[in-house]
Every structure is written in C-alpha cells, then in structure tokens.
Design a protein around this motif. Sequence first.
Motif, PDB file in Angstrom:
ATOM      1  N   SER A 122       0.824  -1.216   0.000  1.00 13.93           N
ATOM      2  CA  SER A 122       0.000   0.000   0.000  1.00 13.93           C
ATOM      3  C   SER A 122       0.854   1.261   0.000  1.00 13.93           C
ATOM      4  N   GLN A 123       2.116   1.134   0.497  1.00 16.85           N
ATOM      5  CA  GLN A 123       3.017   2.278   0.565  1.00 16.85           C
ATOM      6  C   GLN A 123       4.007   2.326  -0.600  1.00 16.85           C
ATOM      7  N   ALA A 124       3.857   1.403  -1.539  1.00 17.04           N
ATOM      8  CA  ALA A 124       4.860   1.243  -2.593  1.00 17.04           C
ATOM      9  C   ALA A 124       5.142   2.547  -3.332  1.00 17.04           C
ATOM     10  N   GLU A 125       4.122   3.215  -3.776  1.00 18.99           N
ATOM     11  CA  GLU A 125       4.336   4.449  -4.548  1.00 18.99           C
ATOM     12  C   GLU A 125       5.025   5.511  -3.689  1.00 18.99           C
ATOM     13  N   ALA A 126       4.586   5.667  -2.463  1.00 22.30           N
ATOM     14  CA  ALA A 126       5.170   6.678  -1.582  1.00 22.30           C
ATOM     15  C   ALA A 126       6.630   6.381  -1.277  1.00 22.30           C
ATOM     16  N   TRP A 127       6.990   5.106  -1.216  1.00 15.73           N
ATOM     17  CA  TRP A 127       8.359   4.711  -0.888  1.00 15.73           C
ATOM     18  C   TRP A 127       9.254   4.534  -2.109  1.00 15.73           C
ATOM     19  N   GLY A 128       8.701   4.739  -3.303  1.00 17.34           N
ATOM     20  CA  GLY A 128       9.493   4.527  -4.514  1.00 17.34           C
ATOM     21  C   GLY A 128       9.761   3.070  -4.799  1.00 17.34           C
ATOM     22  N   VAL A 129       8.814   2.217  -4.430  1.00 11.35           N
ATOM     23  CA  VAL A 129       8.942   0.765  -4.595  1.00 11.35           C
ATOM     24  C   VAL A 129       7.884   0.294  -5.595  1.00 11.35           C
ATOM     25  N   LYS A 130       8.238  -0.682  -6.400  1.00 11.79           N
ATOM     26  CA  LYS A 130       7.255  -1.263  -7.314  1.00 11.79           C
ATOM     27  C   LYS A 130       6.432  -2.312  -6.563  1.00 11.79           C
ATOM     28  N   PRO A 131       5.110  -2.297  -6.711  1.00 14.20           N
ATOM     29  CA  PRO A 131       4.259  -3.209  -5.934  1.00 14.20           C
ATOM     30  C   PRO A 131       4.454  -4.679  -6.283  1.00 14.20           C
ATOM     31  N   ASP A 132       5.136  -4.967  -7.401  1.00 14.22           N
ATOM     32  CA  ASP A 132       5.418  -6.358  -7.750  1.00 14.22           C
ATOM     33  C   ASP A 132       6.871  -6.740  -7.452  1.00 14.22           C
ATOM     34  N   ARG A 133       7.525  -5.955  -6.576  1.00 13.69           N
ATOM     35  CA  ARG A 133       8.886  -6.273  -6.132  1.00 13.69           C
ATOM     36  C   ARG A 133       8.958  -6.195  -4.596  1.00 13.69           C
ATOM     37  N   ILE A 134       8.042  -6.903  -3.972  1.00 13.75           N
ATOM     38  CA  ILE A 134       7.974  -6.921  -2.512  1.00 13.75           C
ATOM     39  C   ILE A 134       8.224  -8.345  -2.037  1.00 13.75           C
ATOM     40  N   GLY A 135       9.340  -8.548  -1.378  1.00 17.37           N
ATOM     41  CA  GLY A 135       9.716  -9.872  -0.914  1.00 17.37           C
ATOM     42  C   GLY A 135       9.700  -9.975   0.597  1.00 17.37           C
ATOM     43  N   MET A 136      10.047 -11.178   1.080  1.00 16.25           N
ATOM     44  CA  MET A 136      10.169 -11.427   2.508  1.00 16.25           C
ATOM     45  C   MET A 136      11.410 -12.275   2.752  1.00 16.25           C
ATOM     46  N   ILE A 137      12.017 -12.110   3.911  1.00 15.18           N
ATOM     47  CA  ILE A 137      13.131 -12.942   4.322  1.00 15.18           C
ATOM     48  C   ILE A 137      12.922 -13.322   5.775  1.00 15.18           C
ATOM     49  N   LYS A 152      -7.136  -3.851   1.067  1.00 12.73           N
ATOM     50  CA  LYS A 152      -7.455  -4.045  -0.356  1.00 12.73           C
ATOM     51  C   LYS A 152      -6.304  -4.720  -1.101  1.00 12.73           C
ATOM     52  N   GLN A 153      -5.106  -4.694  -0.516  1.00 13.38           N
ATOM     53  CA  GLN A 153      -3.913  -5.175  -1.200  1.00 13.38           C
ATOM     54  C   GLN A 153      -3.740  -6.684  -1.062  1.00 13.38           C
ATOM     55  N   SER A 154      -3.103  -7.290  -2.056  1.00 14.13           N
ATOM     56  CA  SER A 154      -2.725  -8.701  -1.984  1.00 14.13           C
ATOM     57  C   SER A 154      -1.683  -8.900  -0.892  1.00 14.13           C
ATOM     58  N   CYS A 155      -1.744 -10.061  -0.214  1.00 20.53           N
ATOM     59  CA  CYS A 155      -0.728 -10.373   0.789  1.00 20.53           C
ATOM     60  C   CYS A 155       0.260 -11.432   0.280  1.00 20.53           C
ATOM     61  N   ARG A 156       0.276 -11.673  -1.024  1.00 24.40           N
ATOM     62  CA  ARG A 156       1.243 -12.625  -1.586  1.00 24.40           C
ATOM     63  C   ARG A 156       2.581 -11.922  -1.800  1.00 24.40           C
ATOM     64  N   PRO A 157       3.661 -12.399  -1.160  1.00 29.05           N
ATOM     65  CA  PRO A 157       4.983 -11.835  -1.468  1.00 29.05           C
ATOM     66  C   PRO A 157       5.402 -12.225  -2.872  1.00 29.05           C
ATOM     67  N   ASP A 158       6.220 -11.394  -3.506  1.00 31.66           N
ATOM     68  CA  ASP A 158       6.663 -11.684  -4.870  1.00 31.66           C
ATOM     69  C   ASP A 158       7.838 -12.652  -4.902  1.00 31.66           C
ATOM     70  N   PHE A 159       8.585 -12.745  -3.823  1.00 33.87           N
ATOM     71  CA  PHE A 159       9.692 -13.693  -3.695  1.00 33.87           C
ATOM     72  C   PHE A 159      10.031 -13.801  -2.221  1.00 33.87           C
TER      73      PHE A 159
END
Length: 304
Positions: free
Chosen positions: A133-148, A177-184
């Motif tokens: 949900s914060q991707a645009e504000a943080w300069g992050v692409k919403p399809d490049r959100i991972g977890m470690i 409203k956002q998907s909770c699936r990590p991209d990687f």
Amino acid sequence: MRWSLPLVWRRGVIVGLLAMCGAPGVRPAVADDPEQMLLWPQGAPGAVGEEEVDRPSLTIYRPERDARQPCAVIVCPGGGYAHLAVDHEGVQIAEWLNRHGVTAALLRYRLAPRYHHPAPLADAQRAVRFVRSQAEAWGVKPDRIGMIGFSAGGHLVSSAATHFDRGDEQSSDAVDKQSCRPDFVFLGYPVVSFTTEFVHAGSRKNLLGDNPSEELVKLFSNELQVTPQTPPAFLVHSSTDAPVPPENSVLFYLAMRRAGVDCELHIFDHGPHGFGLGVQDAALAVWPELAANWMIAHGWIERR
C-alpha cells in the motif's frame, strides 16, 4: 532451479563479503533513522492487551537515496515463535539489504505464550499488504515486494508464501485491499515441516498450542502447501544444523520443484543453527552474495 553445496572458500574475497554482510565496523548504507510504524494503529485484531507486545509493527530501514532500488523486503527474525532475534536476524539483515539499495521493513510479530495461530500469520500478511500500500510513496514497485525469514521466522515466511489472498476490494481499509502474496522469499535455515521427524517441536507448540488438530498441523507443514502460485524462493541451510535439520529446506525445495516454481537451495557443509549473515565463518559468508545475485538474475534489483 539449482542445488548448490558451496563447500570451498576462495581466497581473496573475504573483505568484500564481510562488507556486504554487515561485519562490525562496516558503515551501513542507511539514509535516515529507522521509522517504526504500527500495522494496525487502532489495535491489532485479536489483541489481548495494549502493551508493545500486542502491537505488531514494521521498522523501516531506507537506503541512501542515490542507491535506492524499487524493491522492498520484509524481514522476519526467528526465535521459535517465543522471542525475536532482532539483531543478527533483523537489524543486520535490514542493513545488508540497504547496501543493495533495497528498502527493508523489520517485522515485529506477535509471539507465544501470549499469542498463537492465527496472530503471527495475520501480522505477516498485514505487513505485505502494508508495504504494498506504501509502494508508490516509498518509490517501490508493488510487484517487487519480498520477505526474508530465519528459523521460525522462515516458517512464518514460508507460511506467507503458501497462505495468501488477493485482498478485499470492498474493504474500507486501503491496506486490506492489497494482496498479501509476497513476490519472492528468502528462507534462512527455516522451520518448514510440522509432520515429519525433522520438526522443530518448540516452534510447532508455540505456534499451534499443545494439542493442535491433525488438520491444522498439516496446514502449516508448508512443504505440503506449495502450489504453482507459490512465489520463487531462495533457501540456505547447513548440514550440521541440529535444532532445525536441513531436511526442512530440502522438503520445501522438492515441493517447489514438483510445482514448477523457481527455487534455489544452498546447503553448506558445516555451520550452526542461527548463523545469520555468516560473518564469523568464511564459508557461510558467501550466502548473502549468492542471494543478491539471485535477486539480480530475477530482475528484482539491478547490479550496481
């Protein structure tokens, strides 16, 4: 998919690797002081109190602006679902990600004995939704959100990778409203299986309680939950890990292979459980470089 057993140290690269891994004395590439954000400012669902332990949060570590890449990773420390190894499996990991231009979000999720399932997974899923949900504000692409995640944190991340939804478009909460699936995902010496002899009994008890149903145990034996929709994964383990045997990673890798999902597994010859970035061992210290190369190969970050 690649299976690697990196047992041989190559002379002459240790200084650079220690710098990448966050060895003591190496200045982290952090732009500002980390900022803590509550996942549910009005109170988490199912909270039993109003103390800090009842208020799951993300601490945001942003890289220097000129090095920033449009990628974010949520960091989940281990601790058997009873405590959090925040330093070597949290802060040091966030600083390593920052050095690669990645925005890191350190998750403090709810723990036993105060909380059991579904609280930790709810916190992890909310964290993915929140960052997206914060991707645009943080300069992050919403399809490049991972977890470690590491150890039990690795179980939490493997749960997030196998139990997700697309979000609720009808919700009045913009985060929900956002998907909770990590991209990687990255899994470091993870707890994965709850149904085999390789189980970490403490993590299972702390997450599911003393007498969970067979159905619930199978549901969170995450090698049984992998599907073609599971996101790509990078796994690292050691052959001599006694508390969490490497078969946990092997089982997840084989499940990913059967599902046709990209997965890379590195099992080191020797190493203790909980080695973090591996900076105290020349052989283990190569894994962060391997992980960064994996991110580059998949296009989540660019080589600098």
